[in-house]
Write a protein that holds these residues in place. Structure first.
Motif, short mmCIF file in Angstrom:
data_model
loop_
_atom_site.label_atom_id
_atom_site.label_comp_id
_atom_site.label_asym_id
_atom_site.label_seq_id
_atom_site.Cartn_x
_atom_site.Cartn_y
_atom_site.Cartn_z
N SER A 26 92.93 75.60 49.12
CA SER A 26 92.51 74.25 48.74
C SER A 26 91.85 73.57 49.93
O SER A 26 92.23 73.77 51.08
CB SER A 26 93.72 73.43 48.26
OG SER A 26 94.57 73.16 49.33
N LYS A 27 90.84 72.77 49.65
CA LYS A 27 90.03 72.16 50.70
C LYS A 27 90.82 71.18 51.58
O LYS A 27 90.66 71.20 52.81
CB LYS A 27 88.83 71.47 50.08
CG LYS A 27 87.83 71.02 51.12
CD LYS A 27 86.51 70.64 50.52
CE LYS A 27 85.55 70.32 51.64
NZ LYS A 27 84.19 70.33 51.22
N PRO A 28 91.69 70.31 51.03
CA PRO A 28 92.44 69.41 51.92
C PRO A 28 93.34 70.16 52.92
O PRO A 28 93.47 69.75 54.07
CB PRO A 28 93.29 68.57 50.97
CG PRO A 28 92.60 68.65 49.67
CD PRO A 28 91.92 69.97 49.63
N ASN A 29 93.92 71.28 52.47
CA ASN A 29 94.75 72.06 53.38
C ASN A 29 93.91 72.72 54.47
O ASN A 29 94.36 72.83 55.61
CB ASN A 29 95.54 73.11 52.61
CG ASN A 29 96.61 72.49 51.74
OD1 ASN A 29 97.01 71.36 51.95
ND2 ASN A 29 97.07 73.23 50.76
N ARG A 30 92.70 73.17 54.12
CA ARG A 30 91.82 73.74 55.13
C ARG A 30 91.44 72.70 56.17
O ARG A 30 91.39 72.99 57.37
CB ARG A 30 90.55 74.30 54.48
CG ARG A 30 90.71 75.67 53.90
CD ARG A 30 89.38 76.31 53.62
NE ARG A 30 88.49 75.49 52.81
CZ ARG A 30 88.39 75.54 51.49
NH1 ARG A 30 89.14 76.39 50.82
NH2 ARG A 30 87.56 74.77 50.85
N SER A 35 91.91 70.65 61.69
CA SER A 35 92.19 69.56 62.64
C SER A 35 93.37 69.92 63.54
O SER A 35 93.36 69.62 64.73
CB SER A 35 92.44 68.26 61.90
OG SER A 35 93.63 68.32 61.17
N LYS A 36 94.40 70.57 62.99
CA LYS A 36 95.54 70.99 63.80
C LYS A 36 95.12 72.02 64.84
O LYS A 36 95.52 71.95 66.01
CB LYS A 36 96.65 71.57 62.93
CG LYS A 36 97.31 70.59 62.03
CD LYS A 36 98.19 69.64 62.81
CE LYS A 36 98.90 68.73 61.84
NZ LYS A 36 99.69 67.72 62.51
N LEU A 37 94.28 72.98 64.44
CA LEU A 37 93.81 73.98 65.39
C LEU A 37 92.93 73.36 66.46
O LEU A 37 92.99 73.74 67.63
CB LEU A 37 93.05 75.09 64.66
CG LEU A 37 93.91 76.06 63.86
CD1 LEU A 37 93.03 77.01 63.07
CD2 LEU A 37 94.82 76.84 64.79
N ARG A 38 92.09 72.39 66.07
CA ARG A 38 91.23 71.70 67.04
C ARG A 38 92.07 70.93 68.06
O ARG A 38 91.81 70.96 69.26
CB ARG A 38 90.28 70.77 66.30
CG ARG A 38 89.09 70.37 67.09
CD ARG A 38 88.11 69.53 66.29
NE ARG A 38 87.77 70.11 65.01
CZ ARG A 38 87.99 69.53 63.82
NH1 ARG A 38 88.55 68.34 63.75
NH2 ARG A 38 87.66 70.13 62.71
N ASP A 39 93.13 70.24 67.57
CA ASP A 39 94.02 69.51 68.47
C ASP A 39 94.76 70.46 69.41
O ASP A 39 94.91 70.17 70.60
CB ASP A 39 95.03 68.69 67.67
CG ASP A 39 94.37 67.55 66.91
OD1 ASP A 39 93.24 67.16 67.27
OD2 ASP A 39 95.00 67.04 65.96
N LYS A 45 93.12 73.85 76.32
CA LYS A 45 91.97 73.85 77.23
C LYS A 45 91.23 72.52 77.05
O LYS A 45 90.40 72.39 76.15
CB LYS A 45 91.04 75.01 76.91
CG LYS A 45 89.87 75.12 77.83
CD LYS A 45 88.97 76.28 77.46
CE LYS A 45 87.76 76.30 78.35
NZ LYS A 45 86.81 77.32 77.92
N PRO A 46 91.49 71.54 77.90
CA PRO A 46 90.82 70.25 77.75
C PRO A 46 89.32 70.37 78.01
O PRO A 46 88.88 71.17 78.83
CB PRO A 46 91.48 69.35 78.78
CG PRO A 46 92.39 70.19 79.56
CD PRO A 46 92.43 71.56 78.98
N THR A 47 88.55 69.59 77.30
CA THR A 47 87.11 69.63 77.46
C THR A 47 86.70 68.88 78.73
O THR A 47 87.32 67.90 79.12
CB THR A 47 86.41 68.98 76.25
OG1 THR A 47 86.89 67.64 76.11
CG2 THR A 47 86.69 69.75 74.98
N PRO A 48 85.61 69.31 79.38
CA PRO A 48 85.19 68.64 80.61
C PRO A 48 84.50 67.31 80.36
O PRO A 48 84.17 66.62 81.31
CB PRO A 48 84.22 69.65 81.24
CG PRO A 48 83.69 70.43 80.10
CD PRO A 48 84.83 70.49 79.10
N PHE A 49 84.30 66.93 79.10
CA PHE A 49 83.60 65.68 78.82
C PHE A 49 84.42 64.47 79.23
O PHE A 49 83.89 63.43 79.54
CB PHE A 49 83.24 65.59 77.34
CG PHE A 49 82.31 66.67 76.89
CD1 PHE A 49 81.03 66.77 77.41
CD2 PHE A 49 82.72 67.62 75.97
CE1 PHE A 49 80.18 67.77 77.01
CE2 PHE A 49 81.88 68.63 75.57
CZ PHE A 49 80.61 68.70 76.10
#
Length: 90
Positions: A26-30, A35-39, A45-49
């Motif tokens: 289902s799309k909401p679960n994806r 978002s959890k994987l991105r967090d 590995k924090p971004t250098p920005f």
């Protein structure tokens, strides 16, 4: 002993994979999972920005006119590109 645990472990892995595929269908679960994987990736590995203000840039674009070494380097770089262009055209 190994022969009996191997099918159980493989069935557990197959069951986990099937349940993850069903949950991600289902799309909401994806969206939640992405978002959890991105967090998690940002935590690992924090971004250098975020640290862009503290970059070690001393001369950021405009060299000092009395800095002869820097001016010579820029001049040689300009001559290299002109020489390359002339060789390509001939």
């Amino acid at each position: 002993m190994m022969k009996t645990t191997l099918p159980i472990k493989s069935m557990i892995v197959v069951g986990l994979g099937a349940s993850a595929a069903w949950w991600l269908s289902s799309k909401p679960n994806r969206i939640k999972a992405e978002s959890k994987l991105r967090d998690l990736k940002r935590k690992v590995k924090p971004t250098p920005f975020h640290k862009s203000e503290s970059l070690p840039i001393q001369k950021g674009g405009v060299p000092h006119p009395h800095d002869m070494e820097d001016n010579k380097m820029v001049d040689e770089g300009a001559l290299y590109s002109v020489k390359f262009y002339n060789e390509k055209m001939q």
